[in-house]
Every structure is written in structure tokens, then in C-alpha cells.
Enzyme design. Structure first.
Site, PDB file in Angstrom:
ATOM      1  N   HIS A  13       6.916  -0.092  16.802  1.00  0.00           N
ATOM      2  CA  HIS A  13       5.481   0.199  16.830  1.00  0.00           C
ATOM      3  C   HIS A  13       5.241   1.348  17.804  1.00  0.00           C
ATOM      4  CE1 HIS A  13       1.102  -1.569  17.061  1.00  0.00           C
ATOM      5  NE2 HIS A  13       1.110  -0.245  17.100  1.00  0.00           N
ATOM      6  N   HIS A  15       3.374   5.384  17.460  1.00  0.00           N
ATOM      7  CA  HIS A  15       2.731   6.416  16.626  1.00  0.00           C
ATOM      8  C   HIS A  15       3.231   7.773  17.115  1.00  0.00           C
ATOM      9  CE1 HIS A  15      -0.335   3.492  15.119  1.00  0.00           C
ATOM     10  NE2 HIS A  15      -0.028   2.897  16.267  1.00  0.00           N
ATOM     11  N   HIS A 193      -1.571  -2.960  11.161  1.00  0.00           N
ATOM     12  CA  HIS A 193      -2.195  -3.356  12.420  1.00  0.00           C
ATOM     13  C   HIS A 193      -3.219  -4.454  12.085  1.00  0.00           C
ATOM     14  CE1 HIS A 193      -0.480   0.312  13.946  1.00  0.00           C
ATOM     15  NE2 HIS A 193      -1.099   0.247  15.113  1.00  0.00           N
ATOM     16  N   GLU A 196      -5.572  -6.761  16.687  1.00  0.00           N
ATOM     17  CA  GLU A 196      -5.583  -6.007  17.959  1.00  0.00           C
ATOM     18  C   GLU A 196      -6.977  -6.206  18.555  1.00  0.00           C
ATOM     19  OE1 GLU A 196      -5.262  -1.709  17.559  1.00  0.00           O
ATOM     20  OE2 GLU A 196      -4.678  -1.456  19.664  1.00  0.00           O
ATOM     21  N   ASP A 274       3.573   1.767  21.359  1.00  0.00           N
ATOM     22  CA  ASP A 274       2.334   2.148  20.677  1.00  0.00           C
ATOM     23  C   ASP A 274       2.041   3.655  20.796  1.00  0.00           C
ATOM     24  OD1 ASP A 274       0.178   1.678  19.040  1.00  0.00           O
ATOM     25  OD2 ASP A 274      -0.969   0.487  20.458  1.00  0.00           O
ATOM     26  N   ASP A 275       1.376   4.063  21.864  1.00  0.00           N
ATOM     27  CA  ASP A 275       1.054   5.478  22.086  1.00  0.00           C
ATOM     28  C   ASP A 275       1.451   5.819  23.521  1.00  0.00           C
ATOM     29  OD1 ASP A 275      -0.626   6.137  19.530  1.00  0.00           O
ATOM     30  OD2 ASP A 275      -1.388   4.217  20.265  1.00  0.00           O
TER      31      ASP A 275
HETATM   32  N1  HPA Z   1      -4.400   0.965  17.035  1.00  0.00           N
HETATM   33  C1  HPA Z   1      -4.882   1.388  15.870  1.00  0.00           C
HETATM   34  N2  HPA Z   1      -4.673   2.613  15.411  1.00  0.00           N
HETATM   35  C2  HPA Z   1      -3.934   3.445  16.132  1.00  0.00           C
HETATM   36  C3  HPA Z   1      -3.404   3.071  17.343  1.00  0.00           C
HETATM   37  C4  HPA Z   1      -3.654   1.767  17.824  1.00  0.00           C
HETATM   38  O1  HPA Z   1      -3.207   1.342  18.899  1.00  0.00           O
HETATM   39  N3  HPA Z   1      -2.723   4.137  17.810  1.00  0.00           N
HETATM   40  C5  HPA Z   1      -2.831   5.114  16.902  1.00  0.00           C
HETATM   41  N4  HPA Z   1      -3.572   4.710  15.877  1.00  0.00           N
HETATM   42 ZN    ZN Z   2      -0.506   1.022  17.021  1.00  0.00          ZN
END
Ligand code: HPA
Ligand code: ZN
Length: 329
Positions: A13, A15, A193, A196, A274-275
Site C-alpha cells: 500500500h 501510492h 481503499h 479509512e 501509503d504516501d
Molecule cells: N487514501 C485515499 N486515497 C489516496 C490516499 C489515501 O491515503 N493516498 C493517495 N490517494
Molecule cells: Zn492509500
């Protein structure tokens, strides 16, 4: 404080656009003459403070403007692969948001050529494998996702699956039922996703209506006992992102993170970044942070590393080799 040992791990996970460090964003802005909100690193860094998912997405989509040419995507991916490899990542299944690039006039071919070049030499350069999962943007029309799917098929081999990301609440998974069914017919893997910011019902919908094989985040599943039982029984993986959850305030403090509860319930939880350029760290930074905040044991960390390969889309024999490497570490 003593350091937390690095284990061989799969990252499931992350991006690719979320690995854009502010330094690289500024360098690419100069190279491409792209105007950004500031040309000062400190100014840019100050923007990296978020209230929720949307406030992050606003900056994430804004800074992507610097990604224009294949070489920009090569540089972006090479930087991620090098950092991930240094943190123990041996295999990565990386999200990309094609619609975010198409919408600003960057052709799909540019994105795939750049990422494909970096990924093709990942083994030799970084000692790891990498593949793409193309995400549909759930806050855009599902027709757009349906138009994108056939354009992804020529990149099979590089693109192993489809996902669903962007703003969650108000955009439930079932809107994408048809395009996910088509992706399944094409033999692509499916993830989404869910849970969250959205409710457990979105996790159920991702499972029942989209047929996902993994749930990205999935934190809010814990609010629904029957759902937890199902995730455990079917060993449906959750790709959990602790530093992201704190940065986007879905979890107040790392000390309150549900990861130990997920493991205690017998769920196939994995730790991911994630990011990482936006949320304060790459994969092992996440493992280290949860270890310190939650007192994870060496056994729990080994379990997380094993889970990551089990939850991956690697062929069984390759999974076994990686699992042997975790056991030997
Ligand atoms: N959540 C949803 N969309 C996303 C995320 C995230 O953490 N990062 C990049 N797109
Ligand atoms: Zn994500």
C-alpha cells in the site's frame, strides 16, 4: 534508543505519487517550468500538515503538476525504490492514479513508460521487484473508470491489478461494481481503499460487490464484530498505514492505533507507508514508530513481515522464497 531490526517485507500500500518528496517536486518544477505555490523548500514543507484525507488530497493533486514527462516518472519511481529497498522492501505492489494524470493532460503512455522503465530495472538496481496497481478515483464518474480499464490492458505484466482510492466518504464501493467485474474477467487482481474514513459497510461492499482480495486500510472494520470474524476466517488481508492514519487524523495518536487489536483478532494485517513523502516515513519508519508507540514484540514484527508476503500477489513459489528469507533474518 536501540534500533528496530529491518526484516525483508513486501510493501502493498504505497501510492507512487505520494512518494514525491518536496525536494524532488522543486527540482522537477524547475526542470519543467511548472509553477508551484512556492519555490522555497521550507514553505512547501509547511503545507504538509493535514486535517483529514481531503486536505491531504488537495496538496497531493496539486504537487503532481510537476510530473510531466516519462523521465519525471522514472526519477520519482527510482527514488521510491531506492528508499524502500534500504528499508527492507523486497517486493512492492505500487498504486498509481492514471486519471489524475490524464485529467491534467499527461497521457497514460507517459506515466507507464516512465514507471515501467524504473520498475524493469528494480531487481538489478535495488534488489527488489515492483508491479503496479492502477487505482480508479472514486470521487469521479465510474464511466471514466470503465473507459480507462481497456487502456490498461496493454500494460499487463506491469499492471497486475486495479484499486480504488481518493475521497472515500460519500463514494461507496458499489458504484464501481461493473468496472471491477470487467477487471476480474480480464484476470486482474482487485483491491480497494475502504474503512479509512468510511464506515464498515464500505468494507463489506468492497468485499461483496467488488470482490476485492485485499482491503486497503480497513481500520473501521473493527467496529463490526461479524465483519472482523469474516476477515479472520477468510484471512482477507488489511494493508494498514499507521503514520498515515495519524497524519490524516483517523487515529488520534500512534499509541491508540488498532494494529495490536487487529493482530490479536487474528487478522492478516500488514504495515505500509501509503504516501511516505507526506506522512513522515517509509515502510520501516512505520514499523519502528509502531514498535516504539505500541511495544510491538519481535514476534509480532516477524508476523507482520510474513503477512506482507502472504498477502502479496506473488506466485506461491516466490512467496515461499521470501518467507524463508524472513525466517532466516
Ligand atoms: N487514501 C485515499 N486515497 C489516496 C490516499 C489515501 O491515503 N493516498 C493517495 N490517494
Ligand atoms: Zn492509500
Amino acid at each position: 534508543m536501540s534500533s528496530v531490526p529491518i526484516l525483508p517485507t513486501a510493501e502493498l500500500h504505497v501510492h507512487i505519487e505520494g512518494t514525491l518528496e518536496p525536494e524532488l517536486a522543486l527540482r522537477l518544477a524547475v526542470r519543467n517550468r511548472t509553477p508551484l505555490r512556492s519555490t522555497e523548500l521550507d514553505d512547501l514543507r509547511r503545507a504538509y500538515s493535514f486535517r483529514d484525507l481531503q486536505s491531504f488530497l488537495d496538496l497531493y493533486y496539486e504537487l503532481m503538476a510537476v510530473l510531466q514527462r516519462p523521465e519525471d516518472f522514472v526519477d520519482l519511481a527510482d527514488a521510491y525504490l531506492a528508499r524502500a529497498a534500504a528499508q527492507g522492501v523486497r517486493h512492492a505492489e505500487v498504486f498509481v492514479d492514471p486519471q489524475a494524470h490524464l485529467a491534467r493532460g499527461v497521457p497514460l503512455e507517459v506515466v507507464m513508460e516512465g514507471l515501467g522503465e524504473a520498475f524493469a530495472r528494480a531487481e538489478e538496481r535495488h534488489g527488489m521487484s515492483a508491479r503496479l496497481i492502477a487505482c480508479f478515483l472514486r470521487d469521479r464518474d465510474p464511466d471514466e473508470a470503465e473507459a480507462l480499464l481497456p487502456r490498461l490492458l496493454p500494460y499487463r505484466g506491469l499492471v497486475i491489478g486495479v484499486g480504488l482510492d481518493s475521497a472515500e466518504v460519500g463514494f461507496p464501493p458499489e458504484r464501481f461494481e461493473r468496472v471491477f467485474a470487467r477487471a476480474a474477467d480480464e484476470g486482474l487482481h482487485r483491491v480497494a481503499h475502504a474503512g479509512e474514513e468510511g464506515p464498515p459497510a464500505y468494507v463489506r461492499s468492497a468485499l461483496d460487490r467488488l470482490g476485492v482480495e485485499r482491503v486497503d486500510h480497513g481500520n473501521r472494520s473493527l467496529e463490526d464484530r461479524d465483519l472482523v470474524a469474516r476477515l479472520r476466517e477468510e484471512q482477507l488481508p488489511l494493508t494498514v498505514c499507521p503514520l498515515s492514519n495519524v497524519a490524516l487524523r483517523t487515529v488520534a495518536r500512534l499509541e491508540d492505533h488498532p494494529l495490536p487489536a487487529m493482530l490479536a483478532h487474528g487478522l492478516l494485517a500488514t504495515v505500509n507507508s501509503d504516501d511516505p513523502a507526506y506522512f513522515g516515513g517509509y515502510l520501516h519508519d512505520n514499523v519502528t514508530a509502531v514498535t516504539r508507540a505500541l511495544g510491538l514484540t519481535a514476534e509480532q514484527r516477524r508476523r507482520l513481515a510474513e503477512n506482507s508476503f502472504r498477502a502479496s500477489f506473488l506466485p506461491e513459489e516466490v512467496k515461499s522464497r521470501h518467507l524463508d528469507a524472513v525466517a532466516a533474518a
